[in-house]
Scaffold this active site. Structure first.
Site, short mmCIF file in Angstrom:
data_model
loop_
_atom_site.label_atom_id
_atom_site.label_comp_id
_atom_site.label_asym_id
_atom_site.label_seq_id
_atom_site.Cartn_x
_atom_site.Cartn_y
_atom_site.Cartn_z
N HIS A 68 0.82 -1.21 0.00
CA HIS A 68 0.00 0.00 0.00
C HIS A 68 0.86 1.27 0.00
CE1 HIS A 68 -2.11 3.11 2.53
NE2 HIS A 68 -2.97 2.97 1.55
N GLU A 71 1.99 1.96 -3.41
CA GLU A 71 0.87 2.55 -4.17
C GLU A 71 0.84 4.07 -3.97
OE1 GLU A 71 -3.03 4.06 -3.21
OE2 GLU A 71 -3.29 1.94 -2.69
N HIS A 72 0.99 4.53 -2.73
CA HIS A 72 1.02 5.98 -2.48
C HIS A 72 2.20 6.64 -3.18
CE1 HIS A 72 -1.80 7.05 1.01
NE2 HIS A 72 -2.16 5.85 0.61
N GLU A 148 -3.51 7.78 7.72
CA GLU A 148 -4.58 6.98 7.13
C GLU A 148 -4.97 5.84 8.06
OE1 GLU A 148 -3.72 5.42 3.23
OE2 GLU A 148 -5.68 4.45 3.06
#
Lengths: 449, 437
Positions: A68, A71-72, A148
């Site tokens: 993840h 991905e950022h 997040e």
């Protein structure tokens, strides 16, 4: 009303999905990149998606959250564009873009006017190999993913409980590790970790291009060959071999207490088979089983008995994750009416399951569900983006075109006997995890405004 | 590769935005109800949206939550079908109906297959015009609403918005959650529910949007059938709300590692001559996507949040300019300072030409892409009518956006953005924040 309650509790109902094959064309580029085109000319727009067959379940031990995090970081600078410029160009062309990570896949998408498709491919192809992991950017973005996690998980008792339930359900498979990552491991994720993960997995022969909208397969083929075609395949793409589950031989219990819990509930989870290439019949029966037991609305067995007839439950439902690379979960949830102990709510679930196994299927209910599945093919055509996303999910969890196209027929062919057989296999004395989400015993003062 | 990319991007910047290709028919039913329709027979179903203006603000103070609970009860039995039989009948047709309540409107959305549309319409008509409100259904839904109220009371985002509204709106209905309180919901009677039904669902307040496989003539008959027996007139709506909140910070203690901040001040009316300028200004300030000032300064540059946005609230009775984000308890004070700085900077200096151009390219490019499905289009058609904008808006809207100049943006920023009036409600255990005002 039920849906609003489910939302408030973080327990959303999953609609039945059996998408139409529609007008779908599949082909491969010479470098192994898979391409799927779904044509729909109702609006002058396209959805452009690149899916990588890698997700959180493919991370190295100790690096939870890296899939993840990468991905950022894919929205930062490449050798050709500045940090943030990717999204800036998309927006300046009237498009929107984002990305998502699951245990089995990582996807990037833009939705934009059809005549900008080439530009999107150019930028997406650029960052596939040429993203730059800058130490300063990595440090700032690590703060973003920690925020997040704080927002989505640490601020929600229900989300923390779900995380604990998965960790308990999976003894060995990384499906038990949260996608966002465990906080202590996220804090240590480094630039080199990101670079190494990207180096291994981000290649055209590990990617699927999905284009849906006002475009033909020929146009997509020409643009894809121009932009993605020149990227060489990785000669050393590893197989997706995750640690697998040993036999589950012991029941486990999770008790989680949090003063932010408003409505205590019980959850029962167990492993279940999923759709496998060439072998989807068992999963199809389980999809219908979950609908019969606890699908949408108040006609399901759990809702009818516990909510309506006995008035012992505020919300009762069943969930089944049919589309996953490795075996996943089947779960039952019961939010009892205030004052009813969770032990009783737990016993209520098993009582209804036992009744179902002995009494069998209400054939009228079965017929309604079959008709809804057929109708869902019509309704699903209304959202091309939804179709594109479903195809991506199915392909990255190991299914092939033939599997995906035959799924509606396989669902349609399921008989009540098939469902009962699958139900007996799954639910006769299953090894399971039972979770209680609770409020502190000495209830704290109401949180007031 | 860099040169080629820039050339391509450059070229694309100057390409004309795609244009919306939908055609809207203005339909008047034989019974006199007007509706907007986009006919498209490519998929054999129709999506319908019925908006009834008024909503939860019509609740009497002692019966707050009546409209919300009434809407939840519409699918719990109607005509000669009890709740179970009604749900089974809808399922058997694979129709889908949703009944939602908002502050300013209640909304009925429906999807019906062409093959059994008449039967589905009979069921929808029954829910809207002859709901049963059986006692067992009332008690069941009351239990669900009470659970929602309890859940909201422990949800920091819900607490933040509710606190802001309570502080801003005094005794006006906008000050209260539409779900009501545990006390009012416990006290709601069958009479309250019946009264809410008579007030919320009336012919003079209905707006209809439709898209999909249906002709204008068929639609006219369908909506007369579905709505035909509703009362003609509704009770008056409340007066506009005074926005009483001034600048400052209100902290609500909540046990969480992160604080939710909900902030804003007064906004701008939809029919204000500067509305489009404000619309573009908000896009630059905190509109969707990653490119806004707030996302750039608070997330991208400093990593203080996962997401931050601002929006123009077009609440009928008190427009607002509002925003929200979450930050760890030790960072939220810093994030608030950055928001205030951006507010002040835009108010004083306006936006740059580049920001104006980028926002307008995005807004004009994105607009035609919205019309991409029956369900979406039906919703847009209802929203347009609710805003009192004409059918040709679809064609002209991008020209209105493009007409906004740098000078317009400077003027509206100076008028609209008032950093000293910005009030933050912070729910969490923020560090180093002193509650002001």
């Amino acid at each position: 009303m039920l849906n609003r309650l489910a939302l408030a509790l973080g327990l959303t109902l999953t609609p039945i999905m059996a998408q139409a094959a529609g007008d779908v064309v599949e082909f491969f580029l010479d470098n192994g990149m898979q391409v799927v085109v779904i044509t729909d000319d109702r609006a002058p727009a396209v959805t452009h998606m690149v899916w990588y067959r890698v997700g959180a379940a493919d991370e190295l031990p100790g690096q939870s959250g890296i899939a993840h995090f990468v991905e950022h970081l894919m929205f930062k600078a490449t050798d050709d564009i500045a940090s943030g410029e990717f999204s800036a160009v998309v927006e300046a062309n009237g498009g929107s873009d984002n990305a998502f990570t699951s245990w089995d896949y990582t996807g990037y998408f833009q939705r934009i006017a059809a005549d900008r498709l080439g530009l999107m491919m150019q930028m997406e192809a650029d960052r596939m190999r040429d993203i730059i992991f800058d130490p300063v950017e990595v440090a700032t973005e690590r703060s973003v993913i920690l925020e997040e996690r704080a927002q989505r998980t640490d601020s929600s008792a229900g989300a923390l409980f779900n995380e604990q339930m998965r960790a308990a359900l999976f003894l060995n498979h990384p499906y038990g590790v949260p996608i966002i990552g465990w906080r202590h491991e996220m804090e240590a994720l480094s630039r080199d970790d990101a670079q190494a993960f990207h180096d291994v997995w981000y290649h055209p022969n590990n990617a699927i291009l999905i284009v849906a909208g006002d475009v033909t397969a020929e146009e997509v083929r020409a643009l894809a060959e121009e932009h993605y075609g020149p990227i060489p395949a990785s000669p050393s793409l590893p197989p997706r071999a995750r640690p697998t589950e040993p036999p589950h031989i012991a029941n486990r219990r999770v008790s989680f207490t949090d003063e932010r819990v408003a409505n205590p509930y019980v959850s029962i989870q167990m492993l279940a088979p999923v759709r496998e290439p060439g072998d989807q019949a068992e999963a199809a029966a389980l999809v219908i089983l979950a609908e019969l037991l606890g699908g949408g609305g108040q006609t399901s067995l759990l809702a009818r008995r516990l909510q309506v007839e006995e008035e012992r439950s505020l919300f009762a439902a069943a969930y089944y994750d049919s589309t996953s690379f490795d075996p996943s979960g089947f779960s039952l949830v019961n939010v009892p009416v205030p004052g009813l102990p969770l032990e009783e709510a737990e016993a209520d679930l098993w009582r209804i399951i036992d009744d179902f196994l002995s009494e069998g299927i209400d054939t009228a209910h079965f017929a309604r569900i079959k008709f809804q599945i057929a109708a869902s093919e019509i309704y699903e055509e209304d959202s091309t983006q939804g179709l594109a996303r479903r195809w991506g999910m199915e392909l990255t969890t190991g299914l092939g075109l033939a599997d995906i196209e035959s799924w509606p027929e396989i669902l349609a062919a399921v008989t009540p006997e098939d469902v009962m057989d699958a139900a007996r296999r799954l639910l006769t004395d299953p090894v399971h995890v039972t979770g209680h989400l609770m409020r502190p015993a000495a209830a704290t003062a109401e949180i007031s405004q | 590769m860099i040169k080629r990319l820039i050339v391509a991007a450059f070229a694309a910047f100057f390409a004309l935005p795609a244009t919306a290709t939908i055609e809207i028919d203005e339909v008047t039913s034989p019974g006199g109800i007007s509706a907007w329709l986009v006919e498209d027979s490519s998929i054999p179903f129709v999506a319908l949206e019925f908006w009834f203006v008024g909503g939860a603000t019509l609740d009497a103070p002692a019966a707050r939550g009546a409209t919300y609970m009434m809407m939840g009860l519409l699918e719990e039995g109607a005509g000669d079908l009890n709740a179970q039989d009604y749900a089974a009948a809808v399922e058997g047709l694979a129709a889908s109906f949703s009944f939602d309540s908002y502050r300013d409107a209640v909304v009925v959305s429906a999807r019906m297959l062409t093959q059994n549309r008449d039967a589905a319409a009979d069921l929808l008509r029954a829910a809207i015009t002859t709901p049963r409100f059986d006692q067992d259904a009332i008690e069941r839904v009351r239990g669900q609403v009470l659970a929602i109220i309890q859940s909201d009371a422990r949800d920091p985002e819900e607490i933040a918005a509710a606190t802001f509204n309570a502080l801003a709106y005094g005794d006006h209905p906008y000050a209260f959650s539409q779900e009501g309180t545990a006390e009012t919901v416990t006290g709601l009677t069958l009479d309250d529910i019946v009264a809410a039904h008579g007030a919320a669902l009336t012919r003079d307040r209905v707006i209809v949007g439709a898209a999909g496989d249906i002709s204008a003539a068929e639609l006219g008959q369908l909506i007369d059938h579905i709505l035909g027996d509703l009362p003609q007139t509704a009770p008056p709506r409340p007066d506009p709300a005074d926005f009483a909140l001034r600048g400052g910070i209100t902290v609500v203690d909540f046990p969480s590692p992160q604080s939710v901040a909900y902030f804003g001040h007064e906004g701008i009316d939809r029919d204000d001559p500067d509305f489009f300028a404000a619309f573009v200004l908000n896009q630059i300030l905190g509109g969707g996507g990653f490119r806004s000032r707030l996302m750039g300064e608070v997330r991208e540059k400093r990593g203080l949040t996962y997401g931050i946005g601002s929006f123009l609230s077009l609440a009928d009775l008190s427009p607002g300019l509002l925003g929200q984000f979450s930050s760890s308890n030790d960072l939220v004070g810093q994030a608030i300072d950055v928001v205030k700085e951006q507010w002040a900077d835009l108010a004083t200096n306006g936006v740059t030409q580049e920001e104006r151009d980028a926002a307008i390219r995005y807004m004009t490019g994105e607009y035609p892409l919205r019309f991409d499905g029956n369900a979406t289009i039906a919703g847009i058609l209802a929203a347009m009518q609710s805003d009192d904008i004409p059918v040709d808006y679809v064609t002209n809207r991008n020209a209105y956006v493009e007409a906004v100049t740098l000078e317009d943006l400077r003027r509206v920023a100076a008028r609209l953005l008032r950093p000293d009036d910005l009030h933050f409600v912070v729910v969490g255990q923020p560090q180093g924040l002193s509650p002001g005002n």
